[in-house]
Motif scaffolding. Structure first.
Motif: not given
Length: 308
Positions: A26-30, A32-39, A187-189, A276-277
């Motif tokens: 549901a998170v499509t914003s690049r 927000l997704r980058r922020a989640a990856t950094r976290a 892919d989406s993950e 993957s991470l």
């Protein structure tokens, strides 16, 4: 073994993983997704320390020039695809093919029947090698742990990768295109890249892969779907077609749009390894005993194999 979780799963843990999967979709914003990856990377640092595991000896004893270089990393960042050269020597490719010749394949994208390479049923376009055979196949785990790819994955993802998917797949001529892997898709993950290695010679008629350069920077769509060829050409331009001799490898950011092509002649053997991470939320993992030669990093391989 790796099994795919479904909504019919009875386990509470499985249902929670599926919920997490659909929440991240549901998170499509690049941004927000980058922020989640950094976290995620910050948490991995706290749990496991510095990401220094990918500096391993070369199990294939390749020459130094085979190591990942800044141009490969730059290509992956800018275009979403990076050529890696011929990571597996021709003789090793031949050994892989010979070893698989008399072992079972599964029509996993069809009726699930089992067959051998020399007796592919009419109309079956893809034969998957069972995971237990994949991990025992000569050279495959060494190739999945090749320092070229481990370093590239570490530098691109931001932390030591774990192998979350590994598969060998034969594609046959004379069958209709498979709607899952032989049509343009993405892919989406987050936090995943793939290495693809041709284990047979692949030209324009032998089932090459196609990748839409730059499409990994698109905003992630809410609904994953297949893309028609003319739609891809209209919105992104011509896709890059990858050909090469047996042993040729390339890495892709699988958030980009890509597909395999059904061979017009012969049969194509492909290795796919995903790095993957975190473990993929759609899969339930049970590591398999590893009986082959070589010792590989336990963190990197922990979802796929158990080493003595």
């Amino acid at each position: 073994m790796v099994s795919i979780l479904t909504l019919a799963s009875r386990s509470r843990h499985a249902r929670l993983k599926l919920l997490d999967y659909y929440l991240q979709r549901a998170v499509t914003s690049r941004r927000l997704r980058r922020a989640a990856t950094r976290a995620t990377i910050a948490v991995l640092h706290r749990l496991h320390g510095s990401p220094a595991r990918a500096t391993l000896p070369d199990p294939l004893q390749q020459a130094p020039h085979a190591a990942a270089t800044p141009p490969a990393l730059q290509a992956l960042r800018e275009r979403g695809i990076a050529p890696l050269g011929r990571l597996l020597p021709p003789a090793h490719c031949a050994e892989v093919r010979a070893w698989l010749r008399h072992r079972d394949l599964v029509a996993a994208r069809g009726d699930g029947r089992t067959f051998r390479l020399d007796s592919a049923p009419p109309g079956v376009g893809i034969g998957d090698v069972p995971l237990g055979i994949v991990v025992d196949c000569p050279h495959i785990m060494a190739l999945a742990n090749h320092p070229t790819m481990l370093r590239l994955a570490r530098d691109y993802l931001g932390y030591t990768p774990i192998i979350t998917l590994i598969g060998l797949r034969w594609s046959f001529a004379g069958a209709a295109a498979d709607g899952m892997v032989q049509a343009f898709h993405r892919d989406s993950e987050p936090g995943c890249i793939k290495m693809l290695v041709y284990l047979t010679d692949v030209d324009a008629l032998s089932g090459p892969h196609s990748f839409v350069a730059g499409s990994h920077r698109d905003r992630m769509p809410l609904r994953l779907r297949r893309y028609e060829d003319d739609e891809v050409a209209r919105t992104h331009g011509a896709a890059e077609v990858v050909t090469g001799a047996a042993g040729t490898a390339f890495a892709i950011d699988s958030k980009g749009i890509y597909k395999g092509t059904p061979p017009a002649r012969g049969a194509r053997l492909l290795l796919v390894v995903q790095y993957s991470l975190l473990p993929c939320l759609l899969y339930d993992y049970t590591p398999l005993p590893y009986r082959g030669g070589g010792v590989f990093d336990r963190y990197v391989n922990r979802l796929v194999i158990e080493q003595r």
